[in-house]
Scaffold this motif. Structure first.
Motif, PDB file in Angstrom:
ATOM      1  N   LEU A  17      34.031  41.850  50.673  1.00  0.00           N
ATOM      2  CA  LEU A  17      34.640  40.857  49.785  1.00  0.00           C
ATOM      3  C   LEU A  17      34.886  41.438  48.398  1.00  0.00           C
ATOM      4  CD1 LEU A  17      35.600  37.922  49.603  1.00  0.00           C
ATOM      5  CD2 LEU A  17      33.319  37.328  48.747  1.00  0.00           C
ATOM      6  N   HIS A  18      33.968  42.278  47.925  1.00  0.00           N
ATOM      7  CA  HIS A  18      34.143  42.912  46.610  1.00  0.00           C
ATOM      8  C   HIS A  18      35.431  43.737  46.571  1.00  0.00           C
ATOM      9  CE1 HIS A  18      33.219  45.014  42.905  1.00  0.00           C
ATOM     10  NE2 HIS A  18      33.338  46.173  43.545  1.00  0.00           N
ATOM     11  N   ILE A  19      35.646  44.544  47.611  1.00  0.00           N
ATOM     12  CA  ILE A  19      36.868  45.357  47.703  1.00  0.00           C
ATOM     13  C   ILE A  19      38.088  44.439  47.797  1.00  0.00           C
ATOM     14  CG2 ILE A  19      38.148  47.031  49.096  1.00  0.00           C
ATOM     15  CD1 ILE A  19      35.756  48.325  47.886  1.00  0.00           C
ATOM     16  N   GLN A  20      37.982  43.440  48.640  1.00  0.00           N
ATOM     17  CA  GLN A  20      39.112  42.535  48.897  1.00  0.00           C
ATOM     18  C   GLN A  20      39.554  41.804  47.630  1.00  0.00           C
ATOM     19  OE1 GLN A  20      39.122  40.187  52.576  1.00  0.00           O
ATOM     20  NE2 GLN A  20      39.334  38.340  51.331  1.00  0.00           N
ATOM     21  N   LEU A  21      38.597  41.237  46.924  1.00  0.00           N
ATOM     22  CA  LEU A  21      38.953  40.472  45.715  1.00  0.00           C
ATOM     23  C   LEU A  21      39.581  41.362  44.655  1.00  0.00           C
ATOM     24  CD1 LEU A  21      35.851  38.092  45.411  1.00  0.00           C
ATOM     25  CD2 LEU A  21      38.142  37.555  46.297  1.00  0.00           C
ATOM     26  N   ALA A  22      39.049  42.570  44.496  1.00  0.00           N
ATOM     27  CA  ALA A  22      39.593  43.485  43.484  1.00  0.00           C
ATOM     28  C   ALA A  22      41.008  43.916  43.849  1.00  0.00           C
ATOM     29  CB  ALA A  22      38.680  44.702  43.341  1.00  0.00           C
ATOM     30  N   ALA A  23      41.222  44.228  45.125  1.00  0.00           N
ATOM     31  CA  ALA A  23      42.528  44.718  45.568  1.00  0.00           C
ATOM     32  C   ALA A  23      43.580  43.622  45.543  1.00  0.00           C
ATOM     33  CB  ALA A  23      42.408  45.302  46.975  1.00  0.00           C
ATOM     34  N   TYR A  24      43.218  42.437  46.033  1.00  0.00           N
ATOM     35  CA  TYR A  24      44.216  41.370  46.096  1.00  0.00           C
ATOM     36  C   TYR A  24      44.487  40.753  44.724  1.00  0.00           C
ATOM     37  CZ  TYR A  24      44.669  41.612  51.142  1.00  0.00           C
ATOM     38  OH  TYR A  24      44.947  42.034  52.414  1.00  0.00           O
ATOM     39  N   GLN A  25      43.524  40.854  43.798  1.00  0.00           N
ATOM     40  CA  GLN A  25      43.796  40.402  42.437  1.00  0.00           C
ATOM     41  C   GLN A  25      44.836  41.314  41.797  1.00  0.00           C
ATOM     42  OE1 GLN A  25      42.813  37.570  40.815  1.00  0.00           O
ATOM     43  NE2 GLN A  25      44.318  38.285  39.326  1.00  0.00           N
ATOM     44  N   MET A  26      44.719  42.616  42.095  1.00  0.00           N
ATOM     45  CA  MET A  26      45.702  43.570  41.587  1.00  0.00           C
ATOM     46  C   MET A  26      47.085  43.271  42.181  1.00  0.00           C
ATOM     47  SD  MET A  26      45.438  47.752  41.529  1.00  0.00           S
ATOM     48  CE  MET A  26      45.387  47.894  43.333  1.00  0.00           C
ATOM     49  N   GLU A  27      47.117  42.930  43.476  1.00  0.00           N
ATOM     50  CA  GLU A  27      48.396  42.595  44.111  1.00  0.00           C
ATOM     51  C   GLU A  27      48.975  41.310  43.513  1.00  0.00           C
ATOM     52  OE1 GLU A  27      50.271  41.233  48.438  1.00  0.00           O
ATOM     53  OE2 GLU A  27      48.318  42.257  48.396  1.00  0.00           O
ATOM     54  N   ALA A  28      48.110  40.318  43.303  1.00  0.00           N
ATOM     55  CA  ALA A  28      48.570  39.033  42.749  1.00  0.00           C
ATOM     56  C   ALA A  28      49.246  39.236  41.397  1.00  0.00           C
ATOM     57  CB  ALA A  28      47.393  38.076  42.626  1.00  0.00           C
ATOM     58  N   GLU A  29      48.665  40.089  40.559  1.00  0.00           N
ATOM     59  CA  GLU A  29      49.248  40.360  39.246  1.00  0.00           C
ATOM     60  C   GLU A  29      50.572  41.110  39.390  1.00  0.00           C
ATOM     61  OE1 GLU A  29      46.165  42.437  37.242  1.00  0.00           O
ATOM     62  OE2 GLU A  29      44.825  40.685  37.142  1.00  0.00           O
ATOM     63  N   GLN A  30      50.614  41.986  40.381  1.00  0.00           N
ATOM     64  CA  GLN A  30      51.812  42.803  40.575  1.00  0.00           C
ATOM     65  C   GLN A  30      52.998  41.966  41.051  1.00  0.00           C
ATOM     66  OE1 GLN A  30      51.496  45.600  43.817  1.00  0.00           O
ATOM     67  NE2 GLN A  30      52.876  47.032  42.826  1.00  0.00           N
ATOM     68  N   ILE A  31      52.750  41.013  41.962  1.00  0.00           N
ATOM     69  CA  ILE A  31      53.853  40.235  42.528  1.00  0.00           C
ATOM     70  C   ILE A  31      54.067  38.904  41.809  1.00  0.00           C
ATOM     71  CG2 ILE A  31      53.455  41.282  44.785  1.00  0.00           C
ATOM     72  CD1 ILE A  31      52.235  38.648  45.736  1.00  0.00           C
ATOM     73  N   GLY A  32      53.176  38.588  40.863  1.00  0.00           N
ATOM     74  CA  GLY A  32      53.330  37.360  40.092  1.00  0.00           C
ATOM     75  C   GLY A  32      52.995  36.105  40.868  1.00  0.00           C
ATOM     76  N   TYR A  33      51.988  36.191  41.729  1.00  0.00           N
ATOM     77  CA  TYR A  33      51.592  35.021  42.538  1.00  0.00           C
ATOM     78  C   TYR A  33      50.068  35.030  42.650  1.00  0.00           C
ATOM     79  CZ  TYR A  33      51.429  31.687  46.415  1.00  0.00           C
ATOM     80  OH  TYR A  33      51.164  30.597  47.199  1.00  0.00           O
ATOM     81  N   ASP A  35      48.009  32.732  44.011  1.00  0.00           N
ATOM     82  CA  ASP A  35      47.405  31.852  45.007  1.00  0.00           C
ATOM     83  C   ASP A  35      47.277  32.523  46.382  1.00  0.00           C
ATOM     84  OD1 ASP A  35      46.183  29.404  45.383  1.00  0.00           O
ATOM     85  OD2 ASP A  35      47.977  28.480  46.252  1.00  0.00           O
ATOM     86  N   LEU A  36      47.050  33.828  46.393  1.00  0.00           N
ATOM     87  CA  LEU A  36      46.924  34.548  47.662  1.00  0.00           C
ATOM     88  C   LEU A  36      45.680  34.089  48.419  1.00  0.00           C
ATOM     89  CD1 LEU A  36      47.809  38.190  46.530  1.00  0.00           C
ATOM     90  CD2 LEU A  36      49.250  36.625  47.834  1.00  0.00           C
ATOM     91  N   PRO A  37      45.770  33.780  49.710  1.00  0.00           N
ATOM     92  CA  PRO A  37      44.608  33.300  50.484  1.00  0.00           C
ATOM     93  C   PRO A  37      43.386  34.208  50.433  1.00  0.00           C
ATOM     94  CG  PRO A  37      46.624  32.907  51.699  1.00  0.00           C
ATOM     95  CD  PRO A  37      47.013  33.726  50.507  1.00  0.00           C
ATOM     96  N   PRO A  38      43.533  35.552  50.476  1.00  0.00           N
ATOM     97  CA  PRO A  38      42.327  36.401  50.431  1.00  0.00           C
ATOM     98  C   PRO A  38      41.507  36.230  49.162  1.00  0.00           C
ATOM     99  CG  PRO A  38      44.211  37.669  51.212  1.00  0.00           C
ATOM    100  CD  PRO A  38      44.747  36.372  50.697  1.00  0.00           C
ATOM    101  N   LEU A  39      42.150  35.735  48.069  1.00  0.00           N
ATOM    102  CA  LEU A  39      41.413  35.541  46.819  1.00  0.00           C
ATOM    103  C   LEU A  39      40.550  34.292  46.853  1.00  0.00           C
ATOM    104  CD1 LEU A  39      44.153  36.509  44.203  1.00  0.00           C
ATOM    105  CD2 LEU A  39      42.138  37.840  44.883  1.00  0.00           C
TER     106      LEU A  39
END
Length: 326
Positions: A17-33, A35-39
């Motif tokens: 979960l630590h890896i997942q939250l860090a990676a998908y938060q970076m993606e969320a900022e990159q794509i401007g969204y 509300d990604l489910p993994p977060l």
């Protein structure tokens, strides 16, 4: 190093979960969204996931994770996440390569705006198959990596004749009263000839339409019914998936393609020099296109047409000679 992870273990689930939250938060900022489910997942969600988890570990630290579902005919990627401290180190590629080694088609979904992920998947052979509008400001794309059949030409094996007869007995039972005849065709039917190790079987039946009624019996024998598959009046079945082992070409008795197949086979049996030419061409093409079945098949077209014409002329001459003897 790629390692197996046990998400049912609470401590490992926390790491995932630590890896997942860090990676998908970076993606969320990159794509401007945002509300990604993994977060939105918590440790319990990871522990309850019915997926296979693998990780990339370096010097005792987990830097990336992936999870996927295994099906009989495909793999579905559920998540791929690399910690921001591990980006641009090839970690995502190594995780995906480990999944590719299952030798099955792979399906995945990712955000259309996530260009780095899409470039990675395209580099690994994935192609876009669909676009999905999830919300007004989020577009997803589905991607798939198909497995290519390897082109394998091997030397003649005496067991091919036995395999043909063994399969024919089972097919007779499946076809039942509609049975006409069965023939071993293709390169594996020609003694001494190199070939792809696929047993080609030509079936003659009384009524081709009745064959459709028993296609479920072919499925029980491991065959995939493919209908005419591009040739009018034929029913085509294949067995073995990517590790193809048998083809069935079924026609109504008297169909012109029955004679064409048999004359081609009989001519090569009677003309060992031409059989050698054909085998040499196949070896050359298999070496040049080891993972490109389409190029291998296309490369054979010219010599097949030459041999078909020779076989036709040979057959006509045989008929003339036989008539003269009568």
């Amino acid at each position: 190093m790629i390692i197996q992870l046990d998400q049912k273990n609470k401590e490992q689930a926390k790491q995932i979960l630590h890896i997942q939250l860090a990676a998908y938060q970076m993606e969320a900022e990159q794509i401007g969204y945002q509300d990604l489910p993994p977060l939105k997942e918590i440790v319990k969600d990871v522990m309850d996931a019915n997926e296979i988890f693998i990780g990339f570990e370096k010097e005792g630290s987990l830097l990336g994770i992936a999870s996927y579902e295994m099906h009989e005919d495909r793999v579905v990627l559920s998540r791929l996440a690399v910690h921001p401290h591990g980006v641009h180190q090839g970690i995502g590629t190594e995780l995906m390569q480990a999944i590719i080694e299952h030798h099955l088609p792979i399906e995945l979904t990712t955000a259309e705006a996530n260009r780095p992920a899409i470039r990675l998947y395209e580099k690994l052979g994935f192609k876009q198959t669909a676009r999905l509008q999830v919300e007004n400001n989020l577009m997803l794309i589905k991607m798939e990596r198909s497995m290519l059949r390897k082109v394998e030409v091997v030397e003649y094996e005496t067991s091919w004749q036995e395999q043909f007869h063994h399969e024919l007995d089972k097919l007779k039972k499946a076809v039942g009263d509609n049975w006409g005849d069965g023939h071993h065709i293709g390169s594996t039917s020609i003694k001494g000839m190199a070939a792809k190790p696929i047993i080609d079987i030509l079936l003659e039946v009384k009524q081709i339409s009745k064959l459709d009624e028993c296609s479920h019996l072919f499925s029980e024998l491991g065959y995939e019914p493919l209908g005419e598959n591009g040739l009018k009046g034929r029913r085509f079945f294949r067995k073995g998936g990517l590790q193809r082992s048998h083809h069935i070409h079924a026609y109504e008795a008297g169909h012109e393609d029955v004679k064409r197949h048999l004359v081609f086979r009989d001519y090569l049996r009677a003309a060992p020099g031409r059989a050698k030419d054909y085998a040499d061409k196949k070896r050359q093409l298999a070496k040049a296109h080891p993972e490109d079945m389409a190029s291998y098949i296309n490369g054979k077209n010219a010599i097949i047409k030459e041999i078909e014409q020779e076989a036709f002329n040979w057959s006509k001459q045989l008929e003339t000679n036989n008539q003269a003897r009568e």
